[in-house]
Design a protein around this motif. Structure first.
Motif, PDB file in Angstrom:
ATOM      1  N   ALA A   1     106.045   4.781 -67.546  1.00 38.97           N
ATOM      2  CA  ALA A   1     104.914   5.629 -68.887  1.00 38.97           C
ATOM      3  C   ALA A   1     103.596   5.358 -67.974  1.00 38.97           C
ATOM      4  O   ALA A   1     102.568   5.335 -69.078  1.00 38.97           O
ATOM      5  N   SER A   2     103.131   5.096 -66.337  1.00 37.86           N
ATOM      6  CA  SER A   2     102.215   4.790 -65.959  1.00 37.86           C
ATOM      7  C   SER A   2     101.627   6.245 -66.370  1.00 37.86           C
ATOM      8  O   SER A   2     100.067   5.856 -65.261  1.00 37.86           O
ATOM      9  N   SER A   3     102.357   7.306 -65.893  1.00 41.24           N
ATOM     10  CA  SER A   3     101.338   8.325 -66.049  1.00 41.24           C
ATOM     11  C   SER A   3     100.489   8.826 -67.299  1.00 41.24           C
ATOM     12  O   SER A   3      99.493   9.718 -67.206  1.00 41.24           O
TER      13      SER A   3
ATOM     14  N   THR B   1     103.240  -0.738 -57.442  1.00 40.66           N
ATOM     15  CA  THR B   1     101.986  -0.038 -57.262  1.00 40.66           C
ATOM     16  C   THR B   1     102.659   0.284 -55.628  1.00 40.66           C
ATOM     17  O   THR B   1     103.043  -0.156 -54.796  1.00 40.66           O
ATOM     18  N   ALA B   2     101.364   1.297 -55.351  1.00 43.41           N
ATOM     19  CA  ALA B   2     101.303   0.877 -53.556  1.00 43.41           C
ATOM     20  C   ALA B   2     100.373   2.269 -53.591  1.00 43.41           C
ATOM     21  O   ALA B   2      99.193   1.928 -54.266  1.00 43.41           O
ATOM     22  N   ALA B   3      99.494   1.705 -52.209  1.00 40.41           N
ATOM     23  CA  ALA B   3      98.876   2.451 -51.465  1.00 40.41           C
ATOM     24  C   ALA B   3      99.015   4.141 -51.807  1.00 40.41           C
ATOM     25  O   ALA B   3      96.863   4.002 -52.431  1.00 40.41           O
ATOM     26  N   ASP B   4      99.472   4.632 -52.080  1.00 43.12           N
ATOM     27  CA  ASP B   4      99.348   5.891 -52.714  1.00 43.12           C
ATOM     28  C   ASP B   4     100.411   6.369 -54.157  1.00 43.12           C
ATOM     29  O   ASP B   4     101.253   5.995 -54.566  1.00 43.12           O
ATOM     30  N   PRO B   5      99.221   6.266 -55.314  1.00 39.43           N
ATOM     31  CA  PRO B   5     100.156   6.265 -56.498  1.00 39.43           C
ATOM     32  C   PRO B   5     100.873   6.761 -56.693  1.00 39.43           C
ATOM     33  O   PRO B   5     101.907   6.699 -57.575  1.00 39.43           O
ATOM     34  N   LYS B   6     100.274   7.908 -56.657  1.00 37.06           N
ATOM     35  CA  LYS B   6     101.279   9.787 -56.952  1.00 37.06           C
ATOM     36  C   LYS B   6     102.887   9.393 -56.277  1.00 37.06           C
ATOM     37  O   LYS B   6     103.620   9.139 -57.221  1.00 37.06           O
ATOM     38  N   VAL B   7     103.617   8.664 -55.239  1.00 37.01           N
ATOM     39  CA  VAL B   7     104.552   8.020 -54.839  1.00 37.01           C
ATOM     40  C   VAL B   7     104.842   7.258 -55.882  1.00 37.01           C
ATOM     41  O   VAL B   7     106.898   6.546 -55.588  1.00 37.01           O
ATOM     42  N   THR B   8     104.564   6.647 -56.271  1.00 38.19           N
ATOM     43  CA  THR B   8     105.051   5.381 -57.838  1.00 38.19           C
ATOM     44  C   THR B   8     105.003   6.015 -59.072  1.00 38.19           C
ATOM     45  O   THR B   8     105.663   5.165 -59.775  1.00 38.19           O
ATOM     46  N   VAL B   9     105.028   7.331 -59.041  1.00 36.60           N
ATOM     47  CA  VAL B   9     105.181   8.040 -61.080  1.00 36.60           C
ATOM     48  C   VAL B   9     106.583   7.678 -60.644  1.00 36.60           C
ATOM     49  O   VAL B   9     106.408   7.609 -61.665  1.00 36.60           O
TER      50      VAL B   9
ATOM     51  N   TYR C   1     112.079   3.162 -49.807  1.00 38.14           N
ATOM     52  CA  TYR C   1     111.503   4.827 -50.553  1.00 38.14           C
ATOM     53  C   TYR C   1     110.082   4.893 -50.478  1.00 38.14           C
ATOM     54  O   TYR C   1     109.185   6.251 -50.273  1.00 38.14           O
ATOM     55  N   ILE C   2     109.455   3.497 -50.807  1.00 36.62           N
ATOM     56  CA  ILE C   2     107.839   3.314 -50.128  1.00 36.62           C
ATOM     57  C   ILE C   2     107.782   1.777 -49.617  1.00 36.62           C
ATOM     58  O   ILE C   2     107.911   1.110 -49.066  1.00 36.62           O
ATOM     59  N   LYS C   3     106.115   3.263 -48.891  1.00 37.46           N
ATOM     60  CA  LYS C   3     105.902   1.474 -47.733  1.00 37.46           C
ATOM     61  C   LYS C   3     104.774   0.869 -48.611  1.00 37.46           C
ATOM     62  O   LYS C   3     104.411   0.945 -49.129  1.00 37.46           O
ATOM     63  N   ASP C   4     105.136  -0.978 -47.910  1.00 39.12           N
ATOM     64  CA  ASP C   4     104.579  -1.254 -48.812  1.00 39.12           C
ATOM     65  C   ASP C   4     104.140  -2.018 -49.728  1.00 39.12           C
ATOM     66  O   ASP C   4     102.834  -1.415 -50.818  1.00 39.12           O
ATOM     67  N   PRO C   5     105.864  -1.589 -50.503  1.00 33.81           N
ATOM     68  CA  PRO C   5     105.120  -1.211 -52.256  1.00 33.81           C
ATOM     69  C   PRO C   5     104.800  -2.502 -52.760  1.00 33.81           C
ATOM     70  O   PRO C   5     105.391  -4.227 -52.174  1.00 33.81           O
ATOM     71  N   GLY C   6     104.389  -2.990 -53.803  1.00 35.18           N
ATOM     72  CA  GLY C   6     103.818  -4.219 -54.683  1.00 35.18           C
ATOM     73  C   GLY C   6     104.434  -3.878 -55.451  1.00 35.18           C
ATOM     74  O   GLY C   6     104.682  -3.301 -56.643  1.00 35.18           O
ATOM     75  N   ILE C   7     104.939  -5.407 -56.617  1.00 34.59           N
ATOM     76  CA  ILE C   7     105.703  -5.400 -58.016  1.00 34.59           C
ATOM     77  C   ILE C   7     104.542  -5.844 -59.042  1.00 34.59           C
ATOM     78  O   ILE C   7     104.624  -7.382 -58.375  1.00 34.59           O
ATOM     79  N   ASN C   8     104.559  -5.408 -59.737  1.00 33.90           N
ATOM     80  CA  ASN C   8     103.839  -6.782 -60.999  1.00 33.90           C
ATOM     81  C   ASN C   8     105.348  -6.900 -62.081  1.00 33.90           C
ATOM     82  O   ASN C   8     105.637  -5.824 -62.756  1.00 33.90           O
ATOM     83  N   MET C   9     105.194  -8.229 -62.315  1.00 35.32           N
ATOM     84  CA  MET C   9     106.349  -8.573 -63.078  1.00 35.32           C
ATOM     85  C   MET C   9     106.121  -9.624 -64.425  1.00 35.32           C
ATOM     86  O   MET C   9     105.917 -10.326 -63.244  1.00 35.32           O
ATOM     87  N   ASN C  10     105.869  -9.380 -64.774  1.00 38.94           N
ATOM     88  CA  ASN C  10     106.186 -10.307 -66.698  1.00 38.94           C
ATOM     89  C   ASN C  10     107.387 -10.593 -67.199  1.00 38.94           C
ATOM     90  O   ASN C  10     107.350  -9.534 -67.375  1.00 38.94           O
ATOM     91  N   PHE C  11     107.322 -11.499 -67.839  1.00 42.47           N
ATOM     92  CA  PHE C  11     108.257 -12.186 -69.143  1.00 42.47           C
ATOM     93  C   PHE C  11     107.306 -11.152 -70.124  1.00 42.47           C
ATOM     94  O   PHE C  11     106.260 -11.669 -70.312  1.00 42.47           O
ATOM     95  N   ASN C  12     108.410 -10.667 -70.734  1.00 41.31           N
ATOM     96  CA  ASN C  12     107.510  -9.794 -71.796  1.00 41.31           C
ATOM     97  C   ASN C  12     108.127 -10.672 -73.352  1.00 41.31           C
ATOM     98  O   ASN C  12     107.372 -10.039 -74.551  1.00 41.31           O
ATOM     99  N   ASN C  13     108.914 -11.112 -73.168  1.00 41.72           N
ATOM    100  CA  ASN C  13     109.379 -12.495 -74.417  1.00 41.72           C
ATOM    101  C   ASN C  13     109.414 -13.548 -74.162  1.00 41.72           C
ATOM    102  O   ASN C  13     110.411 -14.144 -75.141  1.00 41.72           O
ATOM    103  N   PHE C  14     108.417 -13.975 -73.404  1.00 40.28           N
ATOM    104  CA  PHE C  14     108.109 -15.786 -72.699  1.00 40.28           C
ATOM    105  C   PHE C  14     108.174 -16.540 -74.338  1.00 40.28           C
ATOM    106  O   PHE C  14     106.901 -16.576 -75.016  1.00 40.28           O
ATOM    107  N   ARG C  15     109.285 -16.378 -75.143  1.00 37.62           N
ATOM    108  CA  ARG C  15     108.737 -17.060 -76.440  1.00 37.62           C
ATOM    109  C   ARG C  15     108.897 -18.798 -76.689  1.00 37.62           C
ATOM    110  O   ARG C  15     110.149 -19.138 -76.374  1.00 37.62           O
TER     111      ARG C  15
END
Length: 261
Positions: free
Chosen positions: A76-78, A63-71, A133-147
């Motif tokens: 899949a975000s588009s 994520t970022a303040a300008d969503p275009k730079v994260t594409v 590449y991105i100013k002040d980027p944000g990262i959302n990360m999760n385990f997709n298989n925490f079984r």
């Protein structure tokens, strides 16, 4: 006639005795979780945060303040839009599998080594590289298989995908419907894979000291096994013989009833 009656009653009493021998009465100390004692609780989640392992599947969104730079970093975000529900949007986010070398391959960044890192540590590592590449980027990360898998004497055994990596053995057991009355609470086994090696640890959930166990907080792919108590084992030994005993008792009672009319 009286001898027949006595014989029939003897068989009935014998059958009742056999069934009684294969049953047992539970006690409070065997049933109640985390009973009061002088144990000092000192387990901290920070000491047992799950680490990223080979074959883990990670959902990562930039994520970022300008969503275009994260594409370029969100393949899949588009496809997302404001009308999509959160669950649908999460499903569209790209996932990355940790390979045998402990790396994930991210767009633009290439391979990033995450093996042995906690989720937060991996986020900070990726954020540092994205900052080029991105100013002040944000990262959302999760385990997709925490079984977590729960087997044995529970109401609903099975495997469960956890929404977060912060999960305790009590929470996992509650998702499986809790232990049945036949489950042994003093000897619950947790099977865990560490660096490719299987480890087994037993916990006494009737003691508060279970809260201090390094296995109290679970890791991905942990297996919990609840063994049956002696009464359940004895009942399984009796098995089909129970039906035979009941049938014989019913037959004897029926014969006695006819002969004593």
């Amino acid at each position: 006639m009286q001898s027949i009656l006595k014989y029939g009653l003897s068989i009935g009493l014998f059958c009742a005795l056999i069934l009684t021998l294969f049953s047992s009465c539970g006690s409070r100390k065997n049933m109640v979780y985390l009973q009061n004692d002088s144990t000092q609780i000192n387990t901290l989640y920070d000491q047992h945060v799950p680490k990223i392992q080979v074959n883990d599947i990670l959902t990562i969104a930039v994520t970022a303040a300008d969503p275009k730079v994260t594409v370029p970093f969100n393949p899949a975000s588009s496809m997302s839009n404001n009308n999509m529900t959160q669950s649908v949007d999460m499903a569209l986010r790209p996932t990355y599998t940790v390979d045998s070398n402990g790396d994930i391959s991210l767009p633009i960044l290439g391979k990033v080594h995450v093996l042995g890192l906690t989720r937060l540590e991996a986020i900070e590592k990726i954020r540092a590289q994205l900052s080029l590449y991105i100013k002040d980027p944000g990262i959302n990360m999760n385990f997709n298989n925490f079984r977590i898998s729960v087997l044995g004497e529970v109401a609903r055994p099975g495997s469960f995908i956890m929404p977060t990596e912060r999960v305790t053995i009590l929470e996992a057991l509650s998702m499986a419907g809790d232990l049945t009355i036949r489950g042994v609470r003093e000897n619950v086994m947790v099977i865990r894979e560490v660096d490719g090696q299987k480890t087994m640890h037993r916990m006494d959930l009737t003691k508060q000291n279970a809260l201090n166990s390094p296995y109290y907080y679970l890791a991905q792919n942990d297996v919990i096994y609840v063994e049956p108590n002696k009464a359940q084992i004895n009942n399984s030994k009796l098995g089909a013989n129970t039906n035979i005993i009941i049938s014989i008792s019913s037959l004897v009672i029926t014969v006695i009833s006819i002969l004593t009319r």
